[in-house]
Design a protein around this motif. Structure first.
Motif, PDB file in Angstrom:
ATOM      1  N   GLY A 228       0.632  -1.135   0.093  1.00 56.79           N
ATOM      2  CA  GLY A 228      -0.043  -0.011  -0.059  1.00 56.79           C
ATOM      3  C   GLY A 228       0.928   1.283  -0.068  1.00 56.79           C
ATOM      4  O   GLY A 228       2.145   1.301  -0.192  1.00 56.79           O
ATOM      5  N   PHE A 229       0.314   2.309   0.160  1.00 59.03           N
ATOM      6  CA  PHE A 229       1.048   3.560   0.093  1.00 59.03           C
ATOM      7  C   PHE A 229       2.231   3.542   1.159  1.00 59.03           C
ATOM      8  O   PHE A 229       3.296   4.175   0.988  1.00 59.03           O
ATOM      9  N   ASP A 230       1.707   3.194   2.375  1.00 61.20           N
ATOM     10  CA  ASP A 230       2.742   3.220   3.529  1.00 61.20           C
ATOM     11  C   ASP A 230       3.761   2.388   3.174  1.00 61.20           C
ATOM     12  O   ASP A 230       5.115   2.909   3.430  1.00 61.20           O
ATOM     13  N   GLY A 231       3.652   1.323   2.591  1.00 66.05           N
ATOM     14  CA  GLY A 231       4.861   0.390   2.495  1.00 66.05           C
ATOM     15  C   GLY A 231       5.670   1.001   1.194  1.00 66.05           C
ATOM     16  O   GLY A 231       6.712   0.734   1.356  1.00 66.05           O
ATOM     17  N   ALA A 232       4.893   1.344   0.121  1.00 67.78           N
ATOM     18  CA  ALA A 232       5.552   1.966  -0.851  1.00 67.78           C
ATOM     19  C   ALA A 232       6.522   3.203  -0.403  1.00 67.78           C
ATOM     20  O   ALA A 232       7.821   3.256  -1.105  1.00 67.78           O
ATOM     21  N   ALA A 233       5.951   4.002   0.291  1.00 67.04           N
ATOM     22  CA  ALA A 233       6.771   5.274   0.987  1.00 67.04           C
ATOM     23  C   ALA A 233       7.953   4.638   1.588  1.00 67.04           C
ATOM     24  O   ALA A 233       9.434   5.217   1.358  1.00 67.04           O
ATOM     25  N   LEU A 235       9.490   1.818   0.922  1.00 68.00           N
ATOM     26  CA  LEU A 235      10.468   1.224   0.092  1.00 68.00           C
ATOM     27  C   LEU A 235      11.256   2.243  -0.805  1.00 68.00           C
ATOM     28  O   LEU A 235      12.495   1.775  -0.897  1.00 68.00           O
ATOM     29  N   PHE A 236      10.749   3.442  -1.076  1.00 67.86           N
ATOM     30  CA  PHE A 236      11.374   4.439  -1.842  1.00 67.86           C
ATOM     31  C   PHE A 236      12.179   5.423  -1.092  1.00 67.86           C
ATOM     32  O   PHE A 236      12.809   6.166  -1.632  1.00 67.86           O
ATOM     33  N   ALA A 237      12.085   5.365   0.481  1.00 63.37           N
ATOM     34  CA  ALA A 237      12.699   6.206   1.283  1.00 63.37           C
ATOM     35  C   ALA A 237      14.244   6.160   0.943  1.00 63.37           C
ATOM     36  O   ALA A 237      14.725   5.312   1.328  1.00 63.37           O
ATOM     37  N   GLY A 238      14.709   7.265   0.474  1.00 63.68           N
ATOM     38  CA  GLY A 238      16.377   7.319   0.611  1.00 63.68           C
ATOM     39  C   GLY A 238      16.579   6.985  -0.973  1.00 63.68           C
ATOM     40  O   GLY A 238      18.109   6.971  -1.143  1.00 63.68           O
ATOM     41  N   ILE A 241      14.844   7.793  -6.652  1.00 66.80           N
ATOM     42  CA  ILE A 241      13.222   8.117  -7.246  1.00 66.80           C
ATOM     43  C   ILE A 241      12.369   8.235  -6.186  1.00 66.80           C
ATOM     44  O   ILE A 241      12.454   7.517  -5.404  1.00 66.80           O
ATOM     45  N   LYS A 242      11.815   9.332  -6.230  1.00 63.69           N
ATOM     46  CA  LYS A 242      10.885   9.759  -5.202  1.00 63.69           C
ATOM     47  C   LYS A 242       9.407   9.123  -5.214  1.00 63.69           C
ATOM     48  O   LYS A 242       8.701   9.264  -6.342  1.00 63.69           O
ATOM     49  N   TRP A 243       9.060   8.466  -4.077  1.00 69.85           N
ATOM     50  CA  TRP A 243       7.539   7.981  -4.067  1.00 69.85           C
ATOM     51  C   TRP A 243       6.597   8.959  -4.529  1.00 69.85           C
ATOM     52  O   TRP A 243       5.601   8.976  -5.412  1.00 69.85           O
ATOM     53  N   ASP A 244       6.780  10.176  -4.100  1.00 68.31           N
ATOM     54  CA  ASP A 244       5.857  11.137  -4.229  1.00 68.31           C
ATOM     55  C   ASP A 244       5.924  11.577  -5.772  1.00 68.31           C
ATOM     56  O   ASP A 244       4.762  11.943  -6.163  1.00 68.31           O
ATOM     57  N   ALA A 245       6.959  11.472  -6.267  1.00 65.21           N
ATOM     58  CA  ALA A 245       7.019  12.077  -7.769  1.00 65.21           C
ATOM     59  C   ALA A 245       6.341  10.869  -8.497  1.00 65.21           C
ATOM     60  O   ALA A 245       5.759  11.197  -9.663  1.00 65.21           O
TER      61      ALA A 245
END
Length: 523
Positions: A228-233, A235-238, A241-245
């Motif tokens: 979900g969104f929380d898990g994906a955030a 995964l992409f932290a650091g 490629i930024k999850w928000d982008a």
């Protein structure tokens, strides 16, 4: 045997007096539906004793219609080796970045996905984000030995049927496997586009699904987890490629950034499997000079069984429209061929398929394992849930624009005074949601017939879908038998036209599905 005899007695006791206002042919059509959609059949759930009785009924009616057994070993039946499967536990998902391990939380960050082709999935590898997982998005990516992360969607500029096809996990996994990936992680897309929101998936995470033994969908790179969104955030932290982008690009229908995201995943997914059985029922009308070519007329026999009670306390989901009347129409088409006294040029296979409600499973098995020589089926015409509550004036044939079957259907329908019209709701991607799609995936030109939106059609369709679709109220009383008989006549005309046509149906040149599945004349 006692059970079957008791059921027959119950049906006879429950059958109302013969409706004098029906013609002989209307009564014959209604009789099939009245049996198949009776309360005694308990909704014909896949694997149930009642569905077995329905199979026997259809076989008997095929015999009465003059057909020959076309199952296996000289019988009417093709056993389908069904596999019911679900997650055995929550699995595990641990990501490592910079030497630091971070376990993800089931139900909040991710859910494990059942994988019937590999009940004990254990994968590890660097994560590469491949956007929607389309073939074009792998250009420049090195996915060999990697776990590929993809949005649970596909590029938004694709036609709706291609988009729906491409966003299915087994298709995303197939593309990933071709590029050397060892597993696939699905990510929740933007809310406006998300096909299966994560919160909904959590509720169904340990529900049972179905396939057939030997199907290898996603086997090479199993789609073993959904974030979900929380898990994906997380995964992409650091990552560069930024999850928000990613979400911004997804929402704006723009190209997604892709590449390695600097994290390694170790994950497991364990699957509980049970085996059950049901049959496709197949009857053959032999052709004359082109007897070695086969036209399939298909309709699904199963429905959804017994479920949640409605406001009246009814728990039996009878499935009169979905799809007892489609099966009944198929049987009456066969009877019309017998009554015509004229054999078709090509042979016709009438196939009542099983487990449609479980994901087109029976038709997929038949298309992959036909009871006639492979390559000899030239077309499929599928009958699924015609909404026979109104005086129809037009017809929709999903897939008509993809092969020469469409032109044949259009001309045959016009001769019956019915206009062929385009899909009125393409955003619903009905092309990939009915049994003809299984034949498409075998490279066979195919259409699924539905009644159109003209006249009362749009309002009647909405009324049925809103109030009766997959509800206990989908019962015999809804059906207009005069219109049902018109539908039978229309299907007979279409089947006759395809079977007697000078040329075999072929794909339109360059068609996406025809080309993808190597159908005749697509390239």
């Amino acid at each position: 045997m006692k059970r079957a005899l008791l059921l027959a007695a119950t049906l006879l006791a429950a059958t109302p007096a013969f409706a004098q206002d029906l013609s002989k042919d209307e009564a014959a059509l209604k009789a099939h539906v009245q049996f198949l959609a009776s309360d005694a059949m308990k909704g014909r759930d896949t694997g149930s004793p009642e569905l077995t009785i329905a199979e026997q009924y259809v076989a008997a009616q095929m015999l009465a219609a003059g057909l020959k057994p076309a199952g296996v070993d000289g019988t009417w039946f093709q056993p389908v080796p069904l596999v019911a499967y679900k997650s055995a536990d929550h699995g595990t998902l641990v990501m490592t970045r910079g030497g630091v391990q971070t376990p993800l939380e089931w139900g909040k960050d991710y859910v494990a996905r059942a994988v019937p082709s590999n009940p004990k999935v254990a994968v590890a590898g660097p994560v590469v984000f491949a956007g929607y997982g389309s073939e074009a998005e792998y250009k420049g990516l090195n996915a060999k030995g990697a776990i590929v992360a993809v949005l649970r969607d596909s590029p938004h500029d694709l036609p709706s049927d291609i988009r729906a096809h491409s966003s299915q996990p087994d298709q995303q996994a197939a593309v990933a496997a071709r590029h050397g990936a060892v597993g696939v992680i699905l990510l929740e897309g933007n809310a406006r586009h998300a096909i299966f929101p994560f919160a909904v998936s959590v509720g169904y995470a340990q529900s049972e699904a179905m396939t057939w033994a030997g199907s290898d969908a996603g086997g090479g790179a199993p789609p073993f987890a959904y974030l979900g969104f929380d898990g994906a955030a997380k995964l992409f932290a650091g990552s560069k490629i930024k999850w928000d982008a990613v979400l911004v690009a997804d929402k704006a229908d723009k190209k997604l950034p892709t590449g390695a995201i600097g994290v390694t995943i170790t994950g497991t997914a364990n699957t509980a499997i049970r085996k059950l059985s049901a049959n496709n029922v197949a009857g053959l009308l032999p052709g004359t000079d082109k007897a070695g070519e086969y036209v399939v007329i298909s309709a699904h026999l199963d429905h959804v069984g017994v479920g949640k009670p409605d406001a009246k306390g009814d728990t039996i989901y009878n499935g009169a429209m979905d799809n007892a009347v489609g099966t009944a129409s198929m049987l009456e088409v066969a009877r019309r061929f017998q009554a015509s006294g004229k054999a078709p040029s090509r042979s016709i296979l009438f196939v009542a398929v099983t487990a449609e409600e479980k994901g087109l499973v029976g038709s997929e098995y038949f298309a992959a394992n036909p009871t006639v020589p492979k390559g000899s089926i030239v077309a499929d015409v599928n009958l699924d849930m015609p909404i026979l509550t109104y005086n129809f004036v037009d017809l929709v044939a999903y897939g008509a624009d993809r092969s020469t079957v469409g032109k044949i259907v259009e001309q045959a329908a016009a001769a019956e005074g019915v206009k062929l019209v385009p899909d009125p709701t393409p955003e619903e991607a009905s092309f990939v949601r009915s049994d003809h799609y299984s034949f498409v995936k075998a490279g066979i030109p195919a259409v699924s017939l539905d009644l159109g939106p003209g006249g009362e059609g749009a309002a009647a369709t909405k009324e049925f879908l809103d109030k009766h679709y997959h509800q206990p109220s989908d019962q015999v009383e809804l059906i207009n038998w005069k219109q049902g008989l018109r539908f039978v006549g229309l299907n007979y005309a279409i089947a006759r036209a395809i079977a007697d046509g000078a040329d075999k149906p072929v794909w339109n040149k360059g068609d996406f599905f025809g080309t993808l599945y190597k159908g005749p004349m697509a390239k």
